[in-house]
Scaffold this active site. Structure first.
Site, PDB file in Angstrom:
ATOM      1  N   MET A  36      24.529  -6.691  17.036  1.00  0.00           N
ATOM      2  CA  MET A  36      25.317  -7.916  17.132  1.00  0.00           C
ATOM      3  C   MET A  36      25.338  -8.380  18.581  1.00  0.00           C
ATOM      4  SD  MET A  36      28.979  -8.692  15.433  1.00  0.00           S
ATOM      5  CE  MET A  36      30.087  -7.838  16.520  1.00  0.00           C
ATOM      6  N   CYS A  37      25.288  -9.669  18.753  1.00  0.00           N
ATOM      7  CA  CYS A  37      25.411 -10.278  20.068  1.00  0.00           C
ATOM      8  C   CYS A  37      26.160 -11.582  19.886  1.00  0.00           C
ATOM      9  CB  CYS A  37      24.051 -10.603  20.684  1.00  0.00           C
ATOM     10  SG  CYS A  37      23.041  -9.151  21.059  1.00  0.00           S
ATOM     11  N   GLY A  38      26.630 -12.126  20.986  1.00  0.00           N
ATOM     12  CA  GLY A  38      27.270 -13.444  20.937  1.00  0.00           C
ATOM     13  C   GLY A  38      26.499 -14.400  21.816  1.00  0.00           C
ATOM     14  N   ARG A  97      31.801  -9.748  20.407  1.00  0.00           N
ATOM     15  CA  ARG A  97      30.497  -9.592  19.744  1.00  0.00           C
ATOM     16  C   ARG A  97      29.520  -8.777  20.585  1.00  0.00           C
ATOM     17  NH1 ARG A  97      29.398 -12.705  15.291  1.00  0.00           N
ATOM     18  NH2 ARG A  97      27.207 -12.300  15.648  1.00  0.00           N
ATOM     19  N   THR A 141      26.479 -12.570  25.248  1.00  0.00           N
ATOM     20  CA  THR A 141      27.108 -11.260  25.366  1.00  0.00           C
ATOM     21  C   THR A 141      26.318 -10.312  24.479  1.00  0.00           C
ATOM     22  OG1 THR A 141      28.641 -11.676  23.522  1.00  0.00           O
ATOM     23  CG2 THR A 141      29.420 -12.226  25.731  1.00  0.00           C
TER      24      THR A 141
END
Lengths: 227, 298
Positions: free
Chosen positions: B1-3, B32, B147
């Protein structure tokens, strides 16, 4: 006695505090203010309360809902009404993917469109979408109804077990083992009931009905030798 | 997961607010991914080329580096150091300078080259990174930020986004590419140079290659949809533009909002909820395999 009306403002309260207040209630009308796209709002309710969320919500809003009536006055993120058991969840805007995933019962209404995988693995929930649904909707659907007033994306009803799908617009493509079926009087009657409960006044004759061809999951005696 | 977040300002009056608004959006995406972060800010293009550099050891002697770079490219180079980064300014050729730095300074990663872009990245708390590099004070026309929550490779600065390989082009990526090794080899044959083994850098290199070959941003992304295999939501910045694309099965989340003043995208709506005028915004989920693009030049 009129039910009490309570405001819960996320500008002052945490998601946990708001959910705890909703989960503790056994009746009443609640307005959740400033949702700001927060996740997991109004989850795990199990009493016949009325909840109005005044804005856009994040993921998993009204998840596991039982008995309660939750209205989102905005858009909803991924997994809205996930695993709903009963009651009503209404989204006045659009809903993101995996709407009402694995839902067992109740009614989920989206006045706008829902994106991919609406009704994935639905197990008895009724879903009515005023606009379109994205690809892979009703994927592995087991029971319940999915009604789409707009268009359906590709691979509708892929690997469907049992569930009824009604689409008024176009279907980009049907998934494995999903086929068009006749729209008889009994189906039109079910459809009319769903539309009426969802608050849409449209003619049932303009819909097509889709469901399982029952070739994928039924045991075939011809395959006996393979075991 | 990343933002991921992106903010493109349509209203020039908001330009002094770009950094502050981007930092607010980035903050909302910390949940995230909190192991690394980075951002690219696009200012009004200037005549000189700006080269954003990162010192891997943190103790690069930038004076010595710029002197030998000047000799190598035959043009003056100035630098401005911020923590372990340095922004170089030169009137020389940016691509030549980039290759020269990669050649002479193995301790330095060239993060971006261009007339508008500046790029910063780090490991650790995204809010701390945005504070360290003064994101909130930045003025500009558009920005993208990321992020990271590392899932398939180590928490090293080489894995931090954004990634840039071409002039004024960079991207942030949520997802993973499965055919990046082969693509990287193909792109190397087309003259791209890569500084990491990261899959997202390959996507950046792919777009840079296509645009160098004459494709528009939209055209390059259209081709990428055929050639990139895997999961991705990408936010892409160019000198004048900003684009968003999701893979054909839309594995990774994205939401876009637009007002008369700005266009914003993020992995989740709560990042956009911070922006002024959001209550009147058009908000939608980008469709799979569809390119959404905006340009200041139009």
């Amino acid at each position: 006695m009129t039910p009490k009306r309570v405001e819960l403002d996320l500008a002052d309260l945490s998601v946990r505090q708001v959910n705890a207040a909703l989960q503790a209630a056994d009746q009443g009308i609640f307005h959740v203010l400033h949702p700001g796209g927060e996740h997991a709002l109004a989850c795990g309710l199990d009493a016949p309360i009325e909840v109005h969320v005044d804005g856009h919500v994040g993921y998993y809003c009204a998840g596991m809902n039982k008995h309660a009536s939750v209205t989102v006055r905005g858009n909803a993120g991924t997994g809205c009404a996930e695993n709903i058991m009963s009651g009503l969840v209404r989204v006045q805007g659009d809903a993101s993917q995996s709407l009402a995933a694995t839902g067992h019962g109740g009614l989920v209404v989206v006045e706008g469109s829902a994106s991919a995988r609406a009704g994935i693995s639905m197990k008895g929930v009724d879903i009515v979408v005023g606009g379109d649904v994205g690809h892979m909707s009703a994927f592995m659907a087991q029971a319940g109804h999915l009604v789409v007033l707009g268009d359906a994306g590709s691979d509708l009803g892929d690997s469907i077990y049992e569930a009824e799908i009604f689409v008024r617009g176009s279907v980009a493509s049907l998934g494995a083992d999903c086929e068009e079926k006749p729209l008889d009087e009994e189906h039109r009657s079910i459809l009319a009931g769903l539309l009426q409960r969802a608050g849409f006044a449209v003619d049932t004759a303009t819909f097509k009905r889709y469901g399982s061809a029952r070739r994928l999951y039924h045991f075939s005696i011809d395959h006996m030798d393979e075991y | 997961m990343c933002g991921i977040v992106g903010l493109f300002l349509k209203n020039e009056a908001l330009q002094p607010e770009l950094g502050r608004l981007t930092a607010l959006m980035l903050h909302e995406m910390v949940d995230r991914g909190r192991d690394s972060a980075g951002f690219a800010v696009y200012e009004t293009p200037i005549a000189a080329t700006k080269i954003s550099c990162l010192s891997l050891s943190g103790d690069t002697d930038w004076t010595t580096l710029t002197r030998s770079l000047e000799e190598g490219i035959g043009a003056p180079v100035e630098f401005h150091q911020i923590e372990d980064h340095a922004i170089l300014h030169t009137t020389g050729d940016g691509a030549v300078a980039r290759n020269r730095i990669i050649e002479i300074a193995p301790d330095v990663t060239v993060l971006s080259v261009g007339h508008a872009i500046e790029l910063y990245k780090g490991i650790g708390d995204p809010d701390a990174i945005s504070a360290r590099f003064g994101l909130a004070q930045r003025v500009g026309r558009h920005a993208i930020a990321h992020t990271r929550m590392a899932t398939e490779s180590a928490v090293v600065i080489a894995g931090s986004h954004p990634f840039s390989t071409g002039a004024d082009t960079c991207l942030v990526h949520n997802g993973s590419l499965s055919n990046h090794n082969r693509l990287r080899e193909n792109l190397r044959r087309h003259g791209e140079t890569f500084q990491t083994e990261n899959d997202s850098e390959v996507a950046a290199g792919y777009l840079a290659w296509r645009m160098r070959e004459g494709d528009s941003l939209e055209g390059a992304i259209d081709r990428a949809l055929q050639d990139l295999d895997g999961f991705y939501t990408l936010a892409i910045g160019t000198r004048d533009g900003f684009a968003v694309v999701r893979d054909p099965i839309a594995c990774k989340p994205a939401v876009i909002a637009e007002t008369d003043d700005w266009v914003a995208m993020s992995s989740e709506f709560r990042a956009i909820a911070q922006l002024p005028g959001v209550t009147d915004a058009d908000i939608w989920e980008p469709k799979p395999a569809t390119v959404y693009a905006w340009s200041h030049a139009a």
